[in-house]
Design an enzyme around this catalytic site. Structure first.
Site, mmCIF file in Angstrom:
data_model
loop_
_atom_site.group_PDB
_atom_site.id
_atom_site.type_symbol
_atom_site.label_atom_id
_atom_site.label_comp_id
_atom_site.label_asym_id
_atom_site.label_seq_id
_atom_site.Cartn_x
_atom_site.Cartn_y
_atom_site.Cartn_z
ATOM 1 C CG ASP A 1 3.845 6.892 2.288
ATOM 2 O OD1 ASP A 1 3.988 7.184 1.083
ATOM 3 O OD2 ASP A 1 2.882 7.264 2.965
ATOM 4 N NE ARG B 1 -3.089 7.397 -0.012
ATOM 5 C CZ ARG B 1 -3.677 8.494 0.469
ATOM 6 N NH1 ARG B 1 -4.564 9.141 -0.237
ATOM 7 N NH2 ARG B 1 -3.400 8.943 1.655
ATOM 8 C CG ASP C 1 0.259 6.023 0.275
ATOM 9 O OD1 ASP C 1 1.140 6.270 -0.571
ATOM 10 O OD2 ASP C 1 0.061 6.732 1.273
ATOM 11 N NE ARG D 1 -1.683 6.780 -4.797
ATOM 12 C CZ ARG D 1 -0.883 7.258 -3.834
ATOM 13 N NH1 ARG D 1 -0.064 6.458 -3.211
ATOM 14 N NH2 ARG D 1 -0.952 8.512 -3.487
#
Length: 164
Positions: A102, A97, A100, A88
Site C-alpha cells: 500500500d 493475501r 499487500d 496475490r
C-alpha cells in the site's frame, strides 16, 4: 526525488519471506532507491474475514521508505506489479493475501481519485502501519492527520509484536 512510504503485509505462504522479497523488489524498481525498511511486526488480522469459519493467520507487516523519480500513480502501478508477481489474488475484500503493498504517503501530496487516495485512507487508524512507520520516521507528520507519534495509542498497538 520524491519521498514515499509503503506498507507491506502478508499472511500466506511464509509471510516473513514474502515481506523480505517485497523489500528486495522495491529496491529493484526503476528510478527508485530503498532508503529505509522497518522491522517486521506480527499482527492479528484486522477486518480480514475468513472463508467458511476457518481461522485467519496472523500477518507480518512492515513499512519501507523509498526515494523515487516515479509519479505517485506509476509507483502505485509498480506496487501492484510486485503484488501480482508474488501471486496475490483478490477473491473478496480484505481476503488473506500473499502480499499487500500500500502506498501510504508520497511527499505531502493529497490525492482523492478512483485509483489512488493519499494519504492512505486508513493508515492513521492502523497500528500495524503506524508502529513500523514510526520506527523509521519518528518525526514524520502527514497531511490531514498530523504527527505519526501523536496518532499511536495503546489501543492501536494491541496485538502487535515487533519481531526483528
Amino acid at each position: 526525488m520524491h519521498q514515499a512510504f509503503i506498507a507491506l503485509g502478508s499472511n500466506l505462504q511464509n509471510p516473513a519471506a514474502q515481506v523480505e522479497k517485497a523489500f528486495s523488489a522495491l529496491a529493484r524498481l526503476p528510478e527508485t532507491r530503498l532508503v529505509k525498511k522497518s522491522s517486521l511486526y506480527r499482527t492479528a488480522p484486522v477486518d480480514c474475514p475468513s472463508e467458511a469459519g476457518s481461522e485467519v493467520p496472523d500477518f507480518i507487516n512492515a513499512v519501507a521508505e523509498v526515494h523515487t523519480e516515479l509519479s505517485a500513480q506509476d509507483l502505485l502501478l509498480a506496487l501492484h506489479a510486485i503484488e501480482d508477481e508474488a501471486g496475490r489474488e483478490r477473491p473478496y475484500v480484505n481476503a488473506p493475501r500473499v502480499l499487500d503493498c500500500d502506498l501510504l504517503l508520497f511527499d505531502d501530496t493529497v490525492i482523492k481519485s478512483d485509483k489512488l487516495t493519499l494519504p492512505h485512507p486508513r493508515m492513521h487508524i492502523r497500528g500495524f502501519v503506524l508502529l513500523p512507520l514510526f520506527e523509521i520516521a519518528p518525526q514524520l507528520s502527514m497531511p490531514i492527520h498530523g504527527s505519526i507519534a501523536l496518532l499511536i495509542s495503546p489501543e492501536l498497538s494491541k496485538d502487535i509484536t515487533k519481531l526483528s
